[in-house]
Design a protein around this motif. Structure first.
Motif, PDB file in Angstrom:
ATOM      1  N   SER A  85       0.810  -1.230   0.000  1.00 48.22           N
ATOM      2  CA  SER A  85       0.000   0.000   0.000  1.00 48.22           C
ATOM      3  C   SER A  85       0.832   1.263   0.000  1.00 48.22           C
ATOM      4  O   SER A  85       0.336   2.334   0.277  1.00 48.22           O
ATOM      5  N   ARG A 124      -3.994  -7.058   1.907  1.00 44.62           N
ATOM      6  CA  ARG A 124      -4.620  -5.769   2.223  1.00 44.62           C
ATOM      7  C   ARG A 124      -6.144  -5.896   2.082  1.00 44.62           C
ATOM      8  O   ARG A 124      -6.643  -6.424   1.090  1.00 44.62           O
ATOM      9  N   TYR A 169      -1.770   1.031   6.510  1.00 47.71           N
ATOM     10  CA  TYR A 169      -0.442   0.930   5.890  1.00 47.71           C
ATOM     11  C   TYR A 169       0.566   0.314   6.848  1.00 47.71           C
ATOM     12  O   TYR A 169       1.427  -0.466   6.452  1.00 47.71           O
TER      13      TYR A 169
END
Lengths: 446, 335
Positions: A85, A124, A169
């Motif tokens: 990310s 993610r 993140y």
């Protein structure tokens, strides 16, 4: 044409299905490793290949594997870090969505090498569509006997799980990832102990990036020595580069390490030059956390040599005149880019994503962002420029995890290489805040 | 056992000891400050970065210096380690930076804060900080949240050391508060407003290094240095509570009851809410005697026995007394 290893079959119709993948030589490395090699031999091959971590740090993967503690009767884990990310980095999601079986094959071979019977892909949370692709592929692998009990009759068992993160993140940092995987708040852990000794559930764990794991089947198939022949020096093999910004052909490219940066930017095989015929102004070579470099320094080193796409060449000159290959998030900026605005934008990201656990990062990232915001909107003072450098220095190296550095480096580098532009913002606030305003001067080298 | 050199002083400590605790065996002003580390709380430390030190040599086996400063509270010693704390300019500079960072979002409301005089951040800023800040942006403020009748949460003063969260996790039966949010928007809270009311909840007050969690039954009653701390104990019915406390007197009134702390401000034995909040009569306790207060502590102010003047005020002393006085001259004011 550069040699393609990871993406050789990426455009084959239906390559995300087990059948097609298998037809194109898929899962050969699992057969070879499980039937003809011991786990230590697989580790040795990866060591010989010189493969370096593709997530950003560039630590030799084989060496990382050999550090894994192997106490008797204690489970070990292989965890794939698919929490990609970083702004500018978008190669792993492509690899996973197009070639899910390549990652699974790498996970099986890697887990066998490490003696792990349970492995995880931490993905993610936003990449829900990729998660579904992976789950489907894992089900196919189970159905075909490549996962589960007694894989290919070798006596080796492996369960593979995909775990979606919450979209932070910081969970891409390996210890925060492990915390998150354990169901806790994604805060980085203090090191030592390192995950190789005490990782997931306090057991020995290896955390590798998607691209690193995907390279393992290729290494096992072609042997480590052959793999090491590709590339330059200690930067062996191929690397996925996600190129974006003001390029004619942004996209994801697999390059052989050692390709000149100039060729990567300007040749038609890769990025095809800067869009609209403009001049290149600056490049962030390895994702937004690495230092930005002006055109002069990204194409040539300070010594005047051609800059190559390798770990060593990009970091030539340290952080004074060099940068890092990082995760391969290549962001090109043309002459109309406002460096102050760009730096502020990066800073906003790190401010937002700091976990807030340690004081320098929690308070410092916000401070950087606010000062940059002030400069960008015409309320800055000359002393603010030095303040930025000073605050960045207060953060760098003093935090629990590398997010502090990721926030500090881009700011310090932007001031180092484009100080004139920052000063221009202070001296000409009215002009600087005009939409589309561009600093008229040339970047001055440090 | 591991032998380490800390600021030039050699000390031997058991394997696995942290650098900070090794320094504490030496004691004195060279001990690194700790805002988040708390010995009785497992897993605490490493967050505030106040205790960063330079490791000039990793160990006898590998004498290379560590590349970055390390948090002394969570880094174990190794035999042959050489640590620089007050002898390293880099460390002292970083500490200045840490104070500046911590004070960005911590108001300097010491004059009205109940923690004044017992505040780790106040001491840390006094010893390591500078008198000005370069921060000129807006600071964060919080709406007050009601977390019950016993404890006042002042989120504005919180430095997110996580000590109260560890306390609630490890000392109390059920934790209803934790860290919400991320970065400088992170806060201690109960998610949906909730009362913190288990038997040991009052201990979060004792572990808070600043004035973010204060005792509602004591707030605004007295400055701490005007009170008299006295050790006392009682036969507490709670099985986990030792019943050993410090009573803080003003005149005949017990204004506050706290757990006993060591010289580094760490609670030795956690006490229950009954002892802390409900037993405020002298008759409830067996008084042991005055609690030890460090001479350098602001709490010892106003507890001088007699002022000592510069001039000799008593003339014609016997010879033996004059000799004594010459050998042990009285402390002079202003020195």
């Amino acid at each position: 044409m550069g040699r393609k290893l990871l993406t050789e079959h990426i455009n084959v119709e239906g390559i995300d299905t087990f059948e097609v993948y298998r037809k194109h030589g898929g899962y050969r490395s699992v057969e070879k490793a499980l039937k003809t090699m011991t786990p230590d031999e697989v580790v040795e091959e990866v060591k010989k290949s010189g493969l370096r971590g593709r997530g950003g740090a560039g630590f030799p993967t084989g060496m990382k594997w050999s550090f894994l503690a192997k106490p008797e009767g204690v489970p070990r884990y292989l965890v794939c870090n698919a929490d990609e990310s970083e702004p500018g980095t978008f190669k792993d999601r492509q690899l996973m969505s197009k070639l899910p079986h390549l990652l699974i094959e790498g996970m099986i071979t890697g887990s066998y090498a490490l003696g792990a019977n349970t492995s995880y892909i931490y993905i993610r949370g936003e990449l829900l569509y990729v998660l579904r692709i992976l789950e489907k592929a894992i089900a196919e692998a189970y159905a075909n006997g490549f996962l589960g009990k007694n894989i290919l009759g070798s006596g080796y068992d492996l369960d593979l799980h995909v775990h979606p993160g919450g979209g932070a993140y910081i969970c891409g940092e390996e210890t925060a990832l492990l915390e998150s995987l354990e169901g806790k708040r994604g805060n980085p852990r203090n090191k030592p102990p390192f995950p190789a000794v005490q990782g997931l559930y306090a057991r020995p764990t290896v955390v590798n990036n998607v691209e690193s794991i995907a390279a393992v089947p290729i290494i096992v198939n072609m042997t480590g020595d052959e793999y090491a022949k590709i590339g330059v020096g200690r930067s062996t093999g191929t690397k996925l580069i996600s190129a974006c910004g003001h390029l004619n052909k942004p996209g994801i490219y697999e390059i052989e390490l050692g390709l000149p940066v100039e060729e990567f930017i300007y040749s038609d095989e890769y990025c095809g030059g800067i869009w609209k015929g403009r001049e290149l102004k600056a490049v962030v070579a390895g994702g937004s956390s690495v230092p930005i470099l002006p055109k002069e320094l990204i194409l040539k080193t300070a010594a005047g040599e051609n800059r190559l796409m390798t770990y060593e060449s990009l970091s030539d000159g340290g952080f004074v005149t060099g940068t890092m290959l990082g995760s391969g998030g290549f962001i090109a900026m043309d002459e109309t880019t406002c460096i102050v605005r760009n730096t502020w934008n990066f800073s906003r990201f790190y401010h937002h994503e700091s976990c807030g656990q340690c004081s320098p990062c929690r308070e410092g990232t916000g401070w950087l962002e606010k000062v940059l915001h002030r400069l960008e909107y015409g309320h800055g003072h000359m002393e603010d420029i030095d303040l930025l450098v000073s605050v960045a220095k207060q953060i760098e190296g003093n935090t629990i995890c590398p997010l502090g550095e990721a926030a500090a480096w881009p700011v310090a580098a932007a001031v180092r290489h484009f100080r004139d532009e920052f000063e221009w913002h202070v001296k000409h606030p009215q002009e600087a805040i005009r939409p589309g305003a561009v600093y008229p001067g040339k970047a001055v080298l440090a | 056992m591991a032998k380490i050199t800390f600021d030039g002083i050699e000390v031997e400590v058991p394997d696995g000891t942290s650098i900070l605790n090794a320094a504490r065996t030496i004691g004195g002003s060279i001990v690194p400050p700790a805002m988040c580390y708390y010995t009785p709380l497992q897993g605490s430390g490493g967050k505030c970065r106040a205790c960063l030190v330079r490791v000039a040599a990793g160990s006898a086996k590998d004498p290379r210096p560590m590349p970055k400063l390390v948090a002394s509270c969570v880094t174990p010693v190794q035999d042959g380690m050489v640590v620089e704390n007050t002898t390293s300019e880099q460390v002292l500079n970083v500490r200045k930076g840490i104070v500046e960072m911590l004070l960005i979002n911590h108001p300097l409301d010491c004059p009205v804060c109940d923690q004044a005089g017992e505040c780790d951040l106040q001491n840390f800023a006094f010893e390591h900080g500078v008198s000005t800040t370069r921060y000129q942006e807006e600071r964060r403020t919080f709406e007050k949240i009601d977390i019950g009748p016993l404890i006042q949460l002042h989120m504005t003063r919180c430095i997110l050391c996580y000590r109260c969260v560890y306390t609630a996790n490890q000392i109390t039966d059920n934790r209803v508060h934790g860290v919400l949010g991320r970065g400088d928007a992170a806060e201690i809270g109960t998610y949906i407003e909730n009362v913190i009311d288990n038997d040991f909840s009052g201990n979060v007050i004792d572990v808070c290094p600043v004035g973010a969690l204060t005792d509602k039954t004591w707030r605004f009653k007295q400055r701490v240095w005007f009170t008299k701390p006295v050790n006392a104990h009682r036969d507490c019915s709670h099985e986990k509570c030792p019943g050993r406390v410090v009573l803080w007197y003003k005149g005949k009134d017990v204004l506050r009851v706290t757990a006993r702390k060591d010289q580094y401000g760490e609670v030795k034995e956690f006490i229950c809410n009954e002892c802390r909040f409900e037993k405020k009569e002298t008759a409830d306790w067996v008084i042991e005697g005055p609690a030890h207060i460090d001479r350098s502590s602001v709490i010892s102010a106003n507890h001088y026995e007699l002022p000592v003047l510069n001039q000799q005020v008593i003339a014609d002393l016997p010879e033996s007394s004059v000799r004594d006085l010459e050998q042990n001259p009285p402390m002079k004011l202003g020195n």
